[in-house]
Design a protein around this motif. Structure first.
Motif, mmCIF file in Angstrom:
data_model
loop_
_atom_site.group_PDB
_atom_site.id
_atom_site.type_symbol
_atom_site.label_atom_id
_atom_site.label_comp_id
_atom_site.label_asym_id
_atom_site.label_seq_id
_atom_site.Cartn_x
_atom_site.Cartn_y
_atom_site.Cartn_z
ATOM 1 N N ARG A 296 0.834 -1.202 0.000
ATOM 2 C CA ARG A 296 0.000 0.000 0.000
ATOM 3 C C ARG A 296 0.870 1.254 0.000
ATOM 4 O O ARG A 296 0.575 2.247 -0.635
ATOM 5 C CB ARG A 296 -0.814 0.061 1.296
ATOM 6 N N GLU B 17 1.216 4.102 -2.807
ATOM 7 C CA GLU B 17 1.042 5.519 -2.472
ATOM 8 C C GLU B 17 2.252 6.330 -2.941
ATOM 9 O O GLU B 17 2.106 7.411 -3.504
ATOM 10 C CB GLU B 17 0.855 5.685 -0.958
ATOM 11 N N GLU C 79 -8.705 -2.120 -6.449
ATOM 12 C CA GLU C 79 -8.532 -1.148 -5.373
ATOM 13 C C GLU C 79 -7.377 -0.191 -5.696
ATOM 14 O O GLU C 79 -7.454 1.004 -5.437
ATOM 15 C CB GLU C 79 -8.264 -1.885 -4.061
ATOM 16 N N SER D 100 -8.501 2.435 -7.973
ATOM 17 C CA SER D 100 -9.329 3.427 -7.284
ATOM 18 C C SER D 100 -8.486 4.351 -6.407
ATOM 19 O O SER D 100 -8.925 5.418 -6.010
ATOM 20 C CB SER D 100 -10.438 2.751 -6.470
ATOM 21 N N CYS D 101 -7.251 3.920 -6.106
ATOM 22 C CA CYS D 101 -6.350 4.773 -5.313
ATOM 23 C C CYS D 101 -5.355 5.525 -6.183
ATOM 24 O O CYS D 101 -4.384 6.072 -5.664
ATOM 25 C CB CYS D 101 -5.601 3.930 -4.283
ATOM 26 N N PRO E 178 -0.806 6.029 3.289
ATOM 27 C CA PRO E 178 -1.571 5.748 2.068
ATOM 28 C C PRO E 178 -2.924 6.449 2.080
ATOM 29 O O PRO E 178 -3.535 6.605 3.135
ATOM 30 C CB PRO E 178 -1.769 4.225 2.106
ATOM 31 N N ARG E 179 -3.344 6.860 0.911
ATOM 32 C CA ARG E 179 -4.626 7.546 0.805
ATOM 33 C C ARG E 179 -5.779 6.538 0.746
ATOM 34 O O ARG E 179 -5.568 5.355 0.487
ATOM 35 C CB ARG E 179 -4.650 8.419 -0.438
ATOM 36 N N PHE E 180 -6.966 7.046 0.964
ATOM 37 C CA PHE E 180 -8.160 6.255 0.714
ATOM 38 C C PHE E 180 -8.424 6.290 -0.792
ATOM 39 O O PHE E 180 -7.891 7.154 -1.487
ATOM 40 C CB PHE E 180 -9.356 6.881 1.447
ATOM 41 N N PRO E 181 -9.281 5.394 -1.293
ATOM 42 C CA PRO E 181 -9.693 5.536 -2.698
ATOM 43 C C PRO E 181 -10.406 6.869 -2.876
ATOM 44 O O PRO E 181 -10.758 7.532 -1.902
ATOM 45 C CB PRO E 181 -10.676 4.378 -2.905
ATOM 46 N N SER E 182 -10.625 7.268 -4.125
ATOM 47 C CA SER E 182 -11.451 8.445 -4.391
ATOM 48 C C SER E 182 -12.687 7.975 -5.144
ATOM 49 O O SER E 182 -12.686 6.896 -5.746
ATOM 50 C CB SER E 182 -10.687 9.464 -5.229
ATOM 51 N N THR F 188 -8.621 14.575 3.780
ATOM 52 C CA THR F 188 -8.835 13.221 3.265
ATOM 53 C C THR F 188 -10.142 13.138 2.489
ATOM 54 O O THR F 188 -10.198 12.575 1.394
ATOM 55 C CB THR F 188 -8.871 12.209 4.432
ATOM 56 N N SER G 54 -10.594 12.342 -1.549
ATOM 57 C CA SER G 54 -11.451 11.244 -1.982
ATOM 58 C C SER G 54 -12.687 11.740 -2.727
ATOM 59 O O SER G 54 -13.638 10.992 -2.921
ATOM 60 C CB SER G 54 -11.864 10.408 -0.772
#
Lengths: 396, 262, 382
Positions: B39, B43, B72, B75-76, B185-189, C44, C48
């Motif tokens: 992950r 990132e 996934e 999506s990230c 690491p970011r979340f998905p958007s 965040t 997103s």
């Protein structure tokens, strides 16, 4: 792939129960394998009617008799020989004796000082030394090429190295270049009756042990974490041969260059090599609570460890973290204070000799791996305990 | 910059529990996730792309279910995704894995930078990154905790060592393995998730990557698992009971003896 | 219950849930305690794409539907109404531009709102103007190519944290409500400043301040819609935003119910988990009924508003009253089920109880909402 002898299979389900990957199931009274299978062999171990097998193609085999001798990579950085290298000479000695062959250390450095003598005193029969300014700082290209070239020239049957930052970095490179197998983080090493090196390590997250062999390729390579084996007492009277080797300059050329080395707390800390570790976790509630752990460590002359929760909360820095994502310790004494014992933590400390756990929750999984369990409140127990120990160590 | 990130699907360590009866892993209800270290590699790839331009391609070797982690990754922020999947890969040790991955990376394009997690949490070998670099004939640096700059095909970065860290320069193209400290690491958007939903992951078989079948899977693996067994259980544990004063007395005894020798 | 969400809607729920579980819930107690602004969480959400939800596609958004925003806010509210309010305030601040702004104004501000690069706030309330908006005393006077604003706004959510403020001011005081106009004020405009952060009962992480306009000069192009149309914009904005507040109530009620039911299963008294006692079961059952019923009304209202932008008021007011009164009641009952533990700060329900109260007050008190519903009924049965 896994072959199932449908005639032999009695549909007992032992394979299904013991498959770590949900890859085998009994359907209509017979075992059936699916795509999850990683050919780990667990089912074959458990099958009582020998209905399962994994055929192997042995055609790639090499002439094993050309390879002999046990090597230990002697890790030397910042003017210090790593303790793990001494430990490896201890187990290396056992392996070499069993194979009736020589134990050699390999030293790569810019200035050997008296390290070759130290290695001989620790059990080596021979020391291969490469001294070159290109080896001043550790870099994967030069160190990797040097060890690879020596191995091609002298053909050792076994190469052992510490599973340190350095060992874990360049040893895989050497194994790949030599097209041979490498087993990381071994906890047991032995020569089997078949003459091969049997390497045992935790598998699938550390709760199953697997014994791994490299039967048709040489050298057989393993890395071992610090503190797994005992270092022999140095014997200054031992004698041995020092073989000075030179490696071609183009082989020592590196595509990576160390610009600066920054030593941090980790140097003093040396958690992985500490004999006594006092560790704290979430149960200490805050930085102030965590200082109780520090005072206990103080009085016992131990190092301070921490669970991931304590580090994430900022009560102590990352170099103190014990567990899957931190350091592995194998201390003489490990005291877990307010640590619930999540599997990630347990993996990093369970090979300690004596484990004492103090936790409020009697169902905390840490008690499953502890030798001594105290169900109670840290804040009531630790202060008088520290006082008591101060008193005792003052007396004796 | 053409960035390739290698990711692996592993059981979620958060869910893995020890069965106290059998002392084996209980995998019931265990989710499969992107290997936590990978992950951070992903990132870092997406951040470097955002800063220096280029594309991020993710590659995973695994069973068909590993599609999920590639989706996934898209999506990230990953641009392209390849699943390297074939029953011929089963039983691969790290040597056979690096061969397979190297063939797949070559098929996916010519990377300037390859990123991997420092190790996978299911095997914990930390061997695939360095091994892959050898196959790709690239310099590599393991346990990178910070990428400082990229200038004229030279990366400056920080590598974790046991006693601190080294600052290194490395020539591109190169392979890095990363530790968790490198980033969050970011979340998905939402846009990424919509793109991932419509994205067609490219599947690569042994034949597609032009692999020599003798170097794949179990047959291409020099190491063999010869037995699997539960670890030794702890001997009988001792409960220290009684009043606080009694507990403290007994504890002091045990700690003193273990720490300073009986 | 299954609300038959489509794929895009389910994605919003899934991602908002993930951010709530992994980021909001672990940090909510800290932000409540320190009263600091949850910038990392808001950023965040921005990364997103959640700030794109309430912006139309042609201006860099993902559509601008009321229902989409409601789905996100329900999840965020389940975690923390204070943090969710920090997000919702940007939607509220952006709506006047979305509803009444010129194409130029939309192009100038909406893309940055959609990415979260600029946060927005909505400035209506003053010391003498709350539920009665006609008491507004802030003025805007024409001066060449500029408007010059003077006055003070009170209790403005996102005050000091927003980059742009949609402000209502009197341009023609003699015309009464028809003399009010809305403007966009940027935090960098000369003559604009914010007061200190207010101390509140709940939603302590959310920033609430005064806004002070002292000869604040802004270009003429910053006027939103027509001169004198300010009140209409305000009413339409609130009609569109209230289902969001309602969904915060649904989320909070769900969170409180989750905590209470989980606790009731674990807590043993008289040799049994307390969930096996009918007295507790009935409380939990009522909490569950009210939460589900509120959710259903909020979803239907939000969909109605998306489909019928001209008849928003009644649906908007009804769902706000029902869901926020429910949130207050369910939170109080959750504390009761958990007894002494519920009252302790170690458990999240005492915070939920404090947070719930604001939902019945802000964006129009529930009494005013009932007025709106009553007036609409009066019209319908003519």
């Amino acid at each position: 792939m896994l072959i199932i002898d449908k005639d032999a299979c009695i549909g007992c389900g032992l394979c299904e129960d013991n498959c770590p990957f949900d890859a085998i199931a009994v359907v209509d009274g017979k075992a059936e394998v699916n795509d999850n299978c990683t050919l780990c062999g667990s089912c074959i171990e458990h099958c009582e009617v020998e209905a399962l097998s994994i055929p192997r193609d042995e055609s790639g085999a090499i002439d094993l008799s050309a390879w002999s001798g046990v090597w230990v990579y002697a890790e030397y950085r910042q003017g210090k020989l790593a303790q793990v290298s001494r430990e490896l000479l201890g187990i290396g000695r056992t392996l070499a004796d069993k194979r009736d062959t020589k134990l050699s250390a390999v030293l790569l450095c810019a200035d050997a000082a008296d390290v070759p003598q130290q290695l001989i005193a620790a059990g080596a029969d021979q020391v291969y030394v490469v001294v070159d300014p290109a080896l001043e700082n550790f870099n994967d290209d030069s160190y990797g090429a040097a060890l690879e070239d020596l191995a091609r020239k002298y053909k050792p049957e076994v190469i052992l190295a510490g599973a340190t930052a350095i060992g874990r970095s360049f040893i895989p490179r050497v194994a790949t270049s030599l097209n041979t197998g490498l087993t990381a983080d071994c906890t047991q090493l032995a020569i089997g009756d078949d003459g091969h090196l049997h390497q045992t390590r935790p598998a699938f997250g550390g709760n199953i042990m697997a014994t791994i062999m490299c039967p048709n390729h040489r050298p057989q390579m393993s890395t071992v974490r610090p503190m797994v084996f005992q270092a022999p007492e140095p014997d200054g009277s031992r004698t041995g041969e020092i073989i000075v080797e030179a490696i071609a300059a183009d082989r020592l050329a590196s595509r990576t260059r160390v610009v600066e080395t920054v030593l941090t707390e980790g140097e003093q800390l040396n958690l992985a090599e500490a004999e006594v570790v006092i560790a704290g976790g979430r149960g200490l509630e805050n930085e102030e609570g965590f200082s109780l752990v520090e005072s206990l460590a103080d009085v016992l002359g131990g190092a301070v460890g921490a669970s991931r929760a304590a580090v994430d909360n900022g009560w102590i820095t990352y170099p103190h973290q014990v567990g899957q994502t931190g350091k592995t310790v194998a201390s003489k004494l490990y005291v877990a204070c307010g640590i619930s014992g999540a599997i990630q933590h347990v993996i990093g400390m369970k090979s300690s000799e004596t484990i004492v756990a103090i936790n409020r929750d009697q169902n905390a999984p840490i008690f499953d791996v502890a030798d001594y369990c105290v169900v109670g409140d840290i804040f009531t127990l630790l202060p008088p305990l520290v006082d008591k120990l101060k008193e005792r160590s003052g007396k004796e | 910059m053409n960035i390739v990130v290698c990711i692996k699907q592993v059981p979620d360590a958060k869910d893995v529990r020890l069965d106290p009866e059998t002392n084996t892993l209980s995998r019931e209800g265990v989710k499969s996730v992107i290997n936590p270290y990978d992950r951070h590699a992903l990132e870092e790839g997406v951040r470097l792309k955002e800063e220096y331009g280029g594309t991020v391609t993710v590659i995973s070797m695994g069973p068909p279910q590993a599609q999920a982690i590639l989706t996934e990754a898209i999506s990230c922020g990953a641009d392209e995704a390849f699943l390297v999947s074939d029953r011929a890969f089963a039983g691969a040790d790290t040597l056979a894995t690096t061969y397979t991955l190297a063939q797949a990376v070559a098929k996916a394009g010519k990377p300037d930078l390859v990123l991997c997690g420092k190790q996978a949490t299911d095997g914990d070998t930390a061997q695939v990154g360095p091994g892959l670099a050898v196959r790709l004939d690239m310099p590599f640096v393991t346990c990178v905790k910070k990428v400082r700059t990229i200038a004229k095909d030279v990366l400056t970065l920080e590598r974790m060592m046991d006693d601190g860290y080294d600052v290194l320069e490395v020539d591109l193209p190169a392979l890095l393995t990363v530790v968790k400290e490198i980033n969050t690491p970011r979340f998905p958007s939402l846009r990424g998730m919509r793109r991932a939903r419509d994205y067609q992951i490219t599947s690569l078989t042994a034949e597609d990557i032009g692999a020599d079948s003798s170097r794949l899977g179990l047959g291409g693996s020099p190491t063999q698992v010869v037995s699997v067994f539960p670890p030794e259980k702890k001997g009988d544990r001792t409960m220290i009971e009684g009043s606080v004063a009694e507990q403290v007395d007994k504890l002091a005894e045990i700690l003193f003896d273990s720490a300073f020798g009986a | 219950m299954d609300h038959f969400l489509n794929e895009d809607q389910q994605m919003i729920v899934d991602l908002a849930k993930q951010i709530t579980d992994e980021m909001i819930i672990p940090n909510r107690a800290k932000y409540d305690e320190t009263e600091g602004y949850p910038l990392d969480i808001v950023e965040t959400m921005a990364k997103s794409d959640f700030f794109a939800l309430f912006v139309p596609e042609e201006y860099g958004g993902l559509g601008g539907g009321c229902f989409d925003t409601v789905l996100a806010l329900e999840q965020f509210g389940r975690g923390c109404v204070g943090i969710a309010t920090a997000y919702a305030a940007s939607a509220l601040g952006a709506y006047p531009i979305v509803i009444s702004g010129s194409k130029e104004l939309k192009e100038q501000f909406l893309p940055d709102i959609a990415t979260g690069k600029k946060r927005a706030a909505f400035a209506l309330t003053e010391a003498n103007a709350g539920s009665d908006a006609s008491g507004i005393q802030t003025t805007a006077v024409e001066d060449g190519d500029y408007w010059v604003l003077n006055g003070t706004k009170q209790w403005i959510t996102n005050g000091g944290q927003a980059h742009l403020y949609t402000v209502i001011a009197m341009t023609d005081p003699h015309k009464g409500p028809r003399g009010a106009t809305m403007f966009v004020v940027e935090s960098t405009d000369p003559g604009f400043s914010c007061g200190p952060k207010e101390k509140k009962l709940g939603i302590r992480t959310s920033a609430t301040t005064e806004l002070i306009f002292k000869d604040c000069r802004i270009p003429k192009s910053r006027m939103i819609g027509r001169r004198g149309a300010g009140f209409i914009t305000v009413m339409k904005t609130l009609d569109k935003s209230r289902p969001g507040i309602a969904s915060l109530g649904v989320g909070l009620a769900q969170g409180a119910l989750d905590e209470a039911a989980t606790y009731a299963k674990q807590r043993v008294q008289f040799g049994k988990p307390i969930i096996s006692f009918q007295a507790v079961q009935h409380m939990l059952a009522d909490m569950a009924i009210q939460t589900e019923a509120s959710r259903a009304l909020v979803y239907v209202s939000a969909k109605h508003i998306d489909a019928h932008p001209k008849q928003m008021s009644k649906a908007s007011a009804m769902c706000k009253v029902m869901a926020t009164d429910t949130a207050m009641k369910v939170a109080v009952d959750a504390v009761q089920v958990m007894g002494g533990y519920g009252y302790m700060r170690e458990y999240p329900v005492e915070k939920m109880m404090r947070d719930a109260k604001i939902l019945q007050i802000y964006e129009g008190t529930n009494q005013i909402q009932r007025n709106v519903i009553g007036q609409e009924l009066n019209k319908e049965y003519n």
